[in-house]
Design an enzyme around this catalytic site. Structure first.
Site, mmCIF file in Angstrom:
data_model
loop_
_atom_site.group_PDB
_atom_site.id
_atom_site.type_symbol
_atom_site.label_atom_id
_atom_site.label_comp_id
_atom_site.label_asym_id
_atom_site.label_seq_id
_atom_site.Cartn_x
_atom_site.Cartn_y
_atom_site.Cartn_z
ATOM 1 N N HIS A 301 0.727 -1.233 -0.496
ATOM 2 C CA HIS A 301 0.146 -0.397 -0.098
ATOM 3 C C HIS A 301 0.775 0.784 -0.276
ATOM 4 O O HIS A 301 0.550 2.422 -1.346
ATOM 5 C CB HIS A 301 -0.964 -0.423 0.679
ATOM 6 C CG HIS A 301 -1.952 1.113 0.966
ATOM 7 N ND1 HIS A 301 -3.148 0.670 0.890
ATOM 8 C CD2 HIS A 301 -1.628 2.426 1.462
ATOM 9 C CE1 HIS A 301 -4.186 2.253 0.950
ATOM 10 N NE2 HIS A 301 -2.604 3.008 1.362
ATOM 11 N N GLU A 302 2.044 1.419 0.920
ATOM 12 C CA GLU A 302 2.025 2.485 0.977
ATOM 13 C C GLU A 302 3.881 2.586 0.017
ATOM 14 O O GLU A 302 3.263 3.757 -0.621
ATOM 15 C CB GLU A 302 3.645 2.561 2.038
ATOM 16 C CG GLU A 302 2.537 2.088 3.358
ATOM 17 C CD GLU A 302 0.961 3.344 3.796
ATOM 18 O OE1 GLU A 302 1.740 4.220 3.004
ATOM 19 O OE2 GLU A 302 0.489 3.064 4.712
HETATM 20 N N1 TRP Z 1 -1.658 8.037 4.120
HETATM 21 C C1 TRP Z 1 -1.428 7.070 5.067
HETATM 22 C C2 TRP Z 1 -1.954 5.398 4.408
HETATM 23 O O1 TRP Z 1 -2.977 5.694 4.063
HETATM 24 C C3 TRP Z 1 -2.445 7.311 6.403
HETATM 25 C C4 TRP Z 1 -2.244 7.811 7.253
HETATM 26 C C5 TRP Z 1 -3.412 9.711 7.221
HETATM 27 C C6 TRP Z 1 -2.117 8.538 8.689
HETATM 28 N N2 TRP Z 1 -3.062 10.143 8.234
HETATM 29 C C7 TRP Z 1 -1.987 9.567 9.060
HETATM 30 C C8 TRP Z 1 -0.510 6.787 9.279
HETATM 31 C C9 TRP Z 1 -1.405 9.370 10.434
HETATM 32 C C10 TRP Z 1 -0.227 7.643 10.705
HETATM 33 C C11 TRP Z 1 -1.175 8.685 10.866
HETATM 34 O O2 TRP Z 1 -1.014 4.533 3.800
HETATM 35 ZN ZN ZN Z 2 -2.629 5.388 1.908
#
Ligand code: TRP
Ligand code: ZN
Length: 898
Positions: A301-302
């Site tokens: 995902h990341e």
């Molecule tokens: N963008 C991240 C993902 O979906 C998730 C995410 C959004 C996040 N806000 C966050 C992770 C705050 C940790 C803290 O992969």
């Molecule tokens: Zn994400």
């Protein structure tokens, strides 16, 4: 004057481009835990596409302002305030240098720059960058970043940031520095830094075009033996994105860093992904098969965000699903391909079933309550509350529907066009939809409603067979039933629903499909109907016998299908449907129906009974060796108590628990020999293997063990579980055995064997926080009894020396597990669960509002429960509403009480 009691609502309709743009950012950090000095030099200019503003308004939170300079000269017209910094009458185009101070050591919110385990980490999405320096902290402001880190060399030997390392070296007084440059423009939410005592597993790989890439997984030194699986998952992700989407890694170096204090799963910062340790660290002794699968999915995902999120990002946070829905879809497809390739339908179905189960249990529930919102929300108070099941999981289903409509190749064409048009831009969900439409020559105007309508659509089905004409007509009607008020407001008209259907003959085989108006039957025995009107009839011709319809195959749209199957028909589908998803679905429908009937009886005290034909249908699955073990495990697992309670006109967790336990016991006792045989047959002796096959065997074997633990006389199960616990060479088997021991003992208020295993488990894994999380969670989710309510165990564990409210994983392992994953105990009639919940939400609110708001959500469906529970929940919500301070929690409880 704004009323401070009503938090500000941010609306999608109010979007306006930023008055200024920032092209380059040079950040310098002097990292000291209690007092980090940040110097920020930006190239700023007016945005030619925005209306004129004389003042530059930068966002900033929890910062101590030190100084401002424009083009090298001190600037006096800078005013710091609660929300940021106002710079009055600034020039057209200038260099702005700002200095400010923050306190990472005291930052328990885990947003911005914070200290965890003595190391520095950042988390900027969605609005954490403003807690590091003053900035236009919004995703449509994209800049290139250069970052210089300075810190004590002994305390922080490793200094990381996004992109490529330009130089590093020593400084006077035992300090050192590193300078990083990210060549790609990015929004501030993708900024990251890490500093501390870390070590890396490294690997060099060649990407598709032959360029060498350095891959690193950074962890604390004692965790280096748990990084192999994350590295393998990363390499597989890189390969997969090249082969499935033609997308290559665009940096020379890609880093993953694990941190134990983290609000969510992981974060896709450019070239420097930061992960919750839970989604990195694994070896067979400490991690279950599920953990291994989750790590693969989250690493994927990341990594996939590097293109879907980073190279093309969101114009504003209302477009969040543009990157999240799409990236969840990509990680789901990645996991399915890893398990079954493109062709092993049974293996792919296992993944699909697991994903749909989550969607139905969690996202459908969200859609039924006060937080219901469209995939692209219209408004929010706190954006952190909108990282939801709807944005992620329903968003992924919406993306999947494009692929269902256009096929894999058509979807790929749309993706190619999306990147061709929008690489390097901050765009909207509409831009994505237009790329898919244009690449496939189709008008997708109606499809927009999937982004703007909240609530779960219902499709009811009527069928009619005309034997004389050999015609079979299927009439589909779509609507929302009595949707939650929050959802009702958004509904405008019928959706374009790709509705996959098959017709099954008396022998269980698929019939050929020919729609009226077609000259011959199509090659495939599954047809995706374009269902676009409120009511629509599809007529199949040359249907030689009355078929049984297999509806919404592979769950082709995120809807509820209403069709009156008889129990016999469901048993037939469970035995024969060629669509593995719908085979599972038939079993779930059968079980759900029986369980809801029984739950209804349980509320009135009528004795419970289960028809032998239902037992027989499950027996056939249990003993059918032609089915994969992982499929059998999924088919034999009953729907969860939470899902069942939500299906009741009035949710009654105690009745659901009684019904589900009754069925589990009945299946255990009636099929005792078969469970035992399955238990023996699916052992996996020898060294642990993390393959899908081996994990399927373990899953089925451990399900058998959990059923055996329900036997009226559990002695045999206790013996097997104890032996399995002692002999286990992996966490999957060890934790399953412990869970079986706890549950077998529940009715008697505990057992010597269960207590011994619990104590052993703690001693054995005392130094492994992720395993101790499991120790807390197993106890919080265990079955209770009148003489031993689980709330008492939970209260005791809150005082355990290993408990720590500030660590989100630990808080989740005990508090969330109890409040959200043990409904029968949490919803005790005496209100003890709710009082506990209120205390914990209030305590967490002062430490970490994001985590507190997640916990606050566990009461949002309160109106749907029985009167006594409803009153108890309302009182708890009101108590919380009167005491909490954060915008995060206020939004949740105010919406719940509205
Ligand atoms: N963008 C991240 C993902 O979906 C998730 C995410 C959004 C996040 N806000 C966050 C992770 C705050 C940790 C803290 O992969
Ligand atoms: Zn994400």
């Amino acid at each position: 004057m704004a009323d401070t009691a009503t938090p500000n609502v941010i609306r999608r309709a109010d979007y306006a481009p930023p008055a200024f743009l920032i092209d380059t950012v040079a950040l310098e950090f002097d990292l000291v835990p209690e007092r980090t000095v940040v110097r920020n030099t930006m190239r700023v200019r007016r945005n030619p596409d925005a209306s004129h503003a004389s003042n530059l308004e930068l966002m900033g939170e929890q910062l101590e302002f030190v100084s401002a300079a424009i083009d090298g000269a001190p600037f006096a017209n800078a005013h710091a305030h609660e929300h940021g910094l106002t710079l009055e009458n600034v020039p057209e185009n200038f260099e702005l240098t700002l200095t400010s101070i923050c306190n990472p050591a005291e930052n328990t919110t885990l947003s911005g720059l914070y200290v965890s385990g003595g190391n520095f980490f950042t988390q900027c999405e969605a609005e954490g960058f403003r807690r590091i320096t003053y900035f236009l902290d919004r995703p449509d402001v994209m800049a290139t970043f250069t970052v210089t880190l300075r810190a004590s060399k002994a305390d922080y030997p490793v200094l990381l940031s996004n992109g490529n390392l330009l130089e590093e070296g020593d400084l006077p007084d035992g300090r050192h520095f590193a300078r990083w440059e990210d060549p790609f423009r990015k929004p501030s939410y993708l900024f990251a830094l890490v500093a501390g005592k870390l070590v890396a597993l490294e690997e060099r790989v060649k990407s598709g075009s032959g360029k060498e890439k350095l891959l690193q997984v950074w962890v604390e030194p004692h965790d280096l033996d748990k990084t192999r699986h994350a590295m393998d998952s990363l390499i597989n992700s890189i390969r997969w994105d090249e082969s499935r989407f033609g997308l290559e890694l665009d940096l020379d170096r890609f880093m993953i860093v694990a941190v134990s204090d983290f609000n969510m799963g992981a974060m896709e910062n450019k070239g420097l992904n930061i992960f919750n340790t839970k989604y990195v660290l694994a070896n067979p002794e400490t991690a279950t098969d599920t953990d291994f699968a989750n790590i693969e999915a989250v690493v994927g995902h990341e990594y996939f965000h590097n293109w879907t999120g980073n190279r093309v990002t969101c114009r504003d946070w209302f477009q969040l699903s543009l990157k999240e829905g799409l990236t969840v879809f990509r990680d789901q497809e990645f996991s399915a391909d890893m398990a079954g390739g493109a062709t092993d339908e049974a293996a792919r179905a296992t993944k699909r079933i697991e994903d749909v189960r989550v969607l139905r249990q969690m996202q459908f529930a969200e859609d039924a309550g006060p937080m219901a919102h469209p995939v692209r929300p219209e408004s929010y108070v706190e954006i952190n509350n909108f990282y939801t099941m709807t944005v992620y999981e329903k968003g992924s289903e919406v993306v999947r529907m494009y692929q269902t409509l256009f096929g894999r190749d058509g979807f790929r064409k749309g993706m190619d066009l999306y990147f061709k048009r929008h690489d390097g831009q901050a765009v909207t969900c509409d831009d994505f939809r237009h790329a898919l439409a244009d690449a496939n020559g189709r008008d997708l105007a109606q499809f927009e409603r999937w982004y703007s309508q909240a609530g779960t659509p219902r499709v009811s089905v009527r069928t009619k067979y005309d034997a004389a004409q050999q015609r079979y007509s299927v009439t589909l009607t779509q609507g929302y039933g009595d949707a939650a008020p929050a959802a009702r407001e958004t509904q405008k008209g019928p959706l374009l629903i790709p509705f996959a259907i098959g017709l099954i003959g008396k022998d269980g085989a698929d019939l050929p499909l020919q729609l009226e108006g077609e000259t011959k039957a199509s090659g495939s025995t599954t047809r995706v109907l374009d269902f676009t009107q409120t009511e629509q009839t599809f007529t199949f011709v040359n249907v030689a016998q009355e078929p049984l319809p297999s509806l919404l195959r592979n769950f082709s749209a995120p809807v509820i299908v209403e069709y009156d199957y008889s129990a016999d028909e469901l048993a037939f589908l469970l035995a024969h449907d060629s669509d593995p998803f719908n085979r599972w679905e038939a079993g779930q429908r059968l079980a759900t129906r029986e369980l809801l009937t029984l739950a209804g009886r349980a509320t009135t005290g009528v004795p419970l009974q289960l028809d032998d034909s239902v037992v027989a249908a499950f027996a056939r699955v249990l003993t059918d060796e032609s089915l994969s073990p992982s499929f059998r495990e999924l088919a034999l697992m009953l729907p969860s108590e939470a899902y069942l309670a939500e299906q009741m006109a009035e949710s009654n967790p105690a009745a659901v628990h009684a019904a589900r336990q009754f069925v589990r016991k009945r299946l255990a006792n009636a099929l005792r020999k078969d469970w035992l045989a399955v238990y023996e047959k699916h052992r996996t002796p020898g060294a642990y293997e993390a393959t899908p096959e081996a994990s399927g065997h373990r899953a089925l074997k451990n399900l058998a063990l959990s059923y055996l633990a329900e036997l009226d006389d559990p002695a045999e199960a206790v013996r097997l579980a104890s032996a399995q616990y002692d002999a286990a060479n992996n966490m999957t088997d060890r934790s399953a055995a412990l869970s079986a021991l706890l549950n077998a003992a529940a009715a008697n208020g505990g057992s010597v064997e269960a207590q011994q295993a619990l104590d052993d488990f703690y001693r054995r894994f005392e130094k492994e926080p992720l395993v101790i999380d499991k120790w807390f969670a197993l106890q919080a989710t265990q079955r209770g009894s009148a003489q031993r309510p689980v709330i008492e165990i939970v209260r005791k564990l809150m005082a355990h020396p290993a408990f720590n409210l500030k660590n989100p994983n630990r808080a989740r392992s005990l508090i969330f597990s109890f409040c959200a994953a043990n409904p029968a105990q949490f919803h005790a009639e005496d209100g003890s669960g709710y009082a506990f919940w209120a205390d914990q939400v209030i305590a967490l609110d002062a430490i970490n509002p994001q985590v507190a708001a997640r916990l606050a959500r566990s009461l949002e469906l309160w109106r749907r429960f029985t009167p006594t529970l409803r009153d108890g929940m309302r009182a708890a919500l009101e108590k919380v509403a009167s005491q909490v301070k954060s915008r995060d929690v206020r939004e949740i409880v105010e919406k719940a009480l509205a």
